[in-house]
Design a protein around this motif. Sequence first.
Motif, PDB file in Angstrom:
ATOM      1  N   GLY A 496      -8.741 -36.638  30.617  1.00 27.74           N
ATOM      2  CA  GLY A 496      -9.026 -37.134  31.777  1.00 27.74           C
ATOM      3  C   GLY A 496     -10.744 -37.057  31.837  1.00 27.74           C
ATOM      4  O   GLY A 496     -11.354 -37.690  32.790  1.00 27.74           O
ATOM      5  N   GLU A 497     -11.343 -36.635  30.790  1.00 22.77           N
ATOM      6  CA  GLU A 497     -13.078 -36.609  30.875  1.00 22.77           C
ATOM      7  C   GLU A 497     -13.364 -38.123  30.422  1.00 22.77           C
ATOM      8  O   GLU A 497     -12.636 -38.705  29.670  1.00 22.77           O
ATOM      9  CB  GLU A 497     -13.432 -35.727  29.780  1.00 22.77           C
ATOM     10  N   GLN A 498     -14.381 -38.447  30.979  1.00 26.16           N
ATOM     11  CA  GLN A 498     -15.166 -39.576  30.445  1.00 26.16           C
ATOM     12  C   GLN A 498     -15.804 -39.041  28.997  1.00 26.16           C
ATOM     13  O   GLN A 498     -16.297 -38.074  28.870  1.00 26.16           O
ATOM     14  CB  GLN A 498     -16.332 -40.170  31.272  1.00 26.16           C
ATOM     15  N   TYR A 499     -15.784 -40.035  28.345  1.00 23.20           N
ATOM     16  CA  TYR A 499     -16.212 -39.697  26.964  1.00 23.20           C
ATOM     17  C   TYR A 499     -16.726 -40.731  26.161  1.00 23.20           C
ATOM     18  O   TYR A 499     -16.604 -41.973  26.484  1.00 23.20           O
ATOM     19  CB  TYR A 499     -15.198 -39.092  26.096  1.00 23.20           C
ATOM     20  N   THR A 500     -17.674 -40.545  25.255  1.00 20.44           N
ATOM     21  CA  THR A 500     -18.365 -41.715  24.443  1.00 20.44           C
ATOM     22  C   THR A 500     -18.714 -41.146  23.024  1.00 20.44           C
ATOM     23  O   THR A 500     -18.828 -40.049  22.880  1.00 20.44           O
ATOM     24  CB  THR A 500     -19.743 -42.284  25.153  1.00 20.44           C
ATOM     25  N   PHE A 501     -18.990 -42.271  22.158  1.00 16.49           N
ATOM     26  CA  PHE A 501     -19.642 -41.734  21.073  1.00 16.49           C
ATOM     27  C   PHE A 501     -21.139 -41.262  21.335  1.00 16.49           C
ATOM     28  O   PHE A 501     -21.846 -42.274  22.170  1.00 16.49           O
ATOM     29  CB  PHE A 501     -20.000 -42.847  19.769  1.00 16.49           C
ATOM     30  N   GLU A 502     -21.649 -40.210  21.058  1.00 11.30           N
ATOM     31  CA  GLU A 502     -23.117 -39.716  21.484  1.00 11.30           C
ATOM     32  C   GLU A 502     -24.107 -40.689  20.422  1.00 11.30           C
ATOM     33  O   GLU A 502     -25.098 -41.127  20.738  1.00 11.30           O
ATOM     34  CB  GLU A 502     -23.255 -38.299  21.485  1.00 11.30           C
ATOM     35  N   ARG A 503     -23.318 -40.687  19.219  1.00 12.46           N
ATOM     36  CA  ARG A 503     -24.341 -41.069  18.198  1.00 12.46           C
ATOM     37  C   ARG A 503     -23.097 -41.244  16.740  1.00 12.46           C
ATOM     38  O   ARG A 503     -22.744 -40.398  16.468  1.00 12.46           O
ATOM     39  CB  ARG A 503     -25.507 -40.134  17.796  1.00 12.46           C
ATOM     40  N   VAL A 504     -23.371 -42.386  16.144  1.00 15.90           N
ATOM     41  CA  VAL A 504     -22.827 -42.474  14.932  1.00 15.90           C
ATOM     42  C   VAL A 504     -23.645 -42.995  13.923  1.00 15.90           C
ATOM     43  O   VAL A 504     -24.512 -44.143  13.934  1.00 15.90           O
ATOM     44  CB  VAL A 504     -21.588 -43.679  14.926  1.00 15.90           C
ATOM     45  N   GLU A 505     -23.948 -42.109  13.130  1.00 21.03           N
ATOM     46  CA  GLU A 505     -25.000 -42.232  11.847  1.00 21.03           C
ATOM     47  C   GLU A 505     -24.365 -42.821  10.351  1.00 21.03           C
ATOM     48  O   GLU A 505     -23.522 -42.232  10.226  1.00 21.03           O
ATOM     49  CB  GLU A 505     -25.621 -41.160  11.602  1.00 21.03           C
TER      50      GLU A 505
END
Length: 548
Positions: A496-505
């Motif tokens: 149920g949390e909102q989530y995202t890639f913080e960073r993809v290197e």
Amino acid sequence: GWMCTISPHATSTIPEIRSNDGRHALMVDGKPFLLLAAQTNNSANYTAALPDVWPVVEQMHANTLVIPVAWEQVEPQEGKFDFSFVDTVIAQARDRDVRLVLLWFATWKNNAPHYAPGWVKLDNQRFPRVKTPEGKTLNSLSPHYRSTLEADKKAFVQLMRHLKKVDRQRTVIMVQVQNEVGTYGSARDYSETAEKIFQQPVPGKLLTDISKEAGTWREVFGKDADEFFHAWHIGRFVDEIAEAGKKEYPLPMYVNVALRNPYNPGEPGQYSSGGATDNVIHIWKSAAPHIDLVAPDIYFRDHKTATRVMDLYAREDNPLYIAEIGNDQPYVRYFFDALGHGALGFAPFGMDNTKYSNYPLGAETMDEKVIKPFAELYKVFGAMGSEWAEISLNNRTWGFSEPVDTYAPDKALWNAKGSDEEIKETRAPEDYTQRQNLGDWTAEITYGRPAFWIDPPKGNNPASGGAVIAELGKDEYLVVGYRARVSFSPSQALDGEQYTFERVEEGHFENGEWVFERVWNGDQTDWGLNFIYQPHVLKVKLAKYKTD
Ligand code: N0T
């Protein structure tokens, strides 16, 4: 960090297997080493064949050549040793900056003594063969005779002594003792000599190691007794040879296994009885403590069987090493599963230009098309071999390969049928979808999907995709994929949390350090991580965020 560099000519530490909490690495020159290997066809163990070998090793970007050394060539006459081929292959490997794994073809090569010198294989009095219950003599040497063991051991000791003398540079990093030991056509030796030993009580060490009550082989193991007896005695035989060799020069040593089909094994003797098949790994572990690992030779083309084999051989007490695997297109993708299982390395078989093919085990012909898919993976992992092997020693890893096999029905080869599962006429997107719980996050891998939008996966034709994920830290993963989409979503814990890639290197490794090249964003990440024509190396940071 493992920053210390070693000058190429200095004496370096002897290769060894290191284990950490059930994970493993092969240490070479004091650093973890990922074996990106090529194995020759049989009979390439002569100087005249080597010009047909090196070009393929180079085109593959392999860092290791796996090649036989035959008892018949090093001791053609009893007591007269000739290591000129060994010296030649070592010198040529050094020129090319390639390491070697040597295969000791001796008492057993695919169950038979074909590679033993004439003075061994023609003297059945001194070196007796296995007898069936009907009294038929098979062309497989019996493990029950000191004469055979002593003769093989003597030659192997000379080999290891020679290596110690000529190889301070550790060009040879591992040795396979025998090749696919065991016996086809009988569960064990039923000769009079063998019968007497079979009637004796099961050795105490085995009983202790596998927690069994004392008794005869039949009493303790029932219908498995014949096979377990053969496995124990071949294991003891091979262990004594390995122990004596290691006393000279303690390189890592292993045996390779002619597998039984894990889903449809058949009877011992239909497969090579006495070898370290999945049902007797525990017997081998007890019998052969000087054998560092038992390694599968994978010639099952189908995904379900090939990956099941890896599940069975990757153990806390057994580092996975793919000692052989067919070199045809369907097998290439299993490289990702091997790495996910923490494998020390991968050695496709038949990688040379000697104009031979073991089809249907491997490809029908050796050409650019066979080499290239391995080269693409080896290039990427070769550039980070040491870093990958270190990560794999210390962190959790997961591997995936495309699950739906795509061989055409008219090419339904006997080693492609797998578990007799019906070949489905129609396929659903779920068939092309794999999910893995990583802890806080769940990875989803899909194959044959357009790069843009959420259209369902349809698989690649031919099946060729794969991915491997390593956990680097909290919410942080190294991901390498090929012809696959890798997506992440919260697991139960973060539900149920909102989530995202913080960073993809995207980046690469240099001397153990991650070198950032660019950030993947937009089309490259909007629909998940789309790996298209070539593998990319990504460092992924995931994050959740609050909306109120
Ligand atoms: C392998 C190789 C070489 C799925 C065969 C495989 C190598 C030996 N034997 O080219 O001879 O030296 O280790 C046996 C495979 C049995 C059939 C597997 C069915």
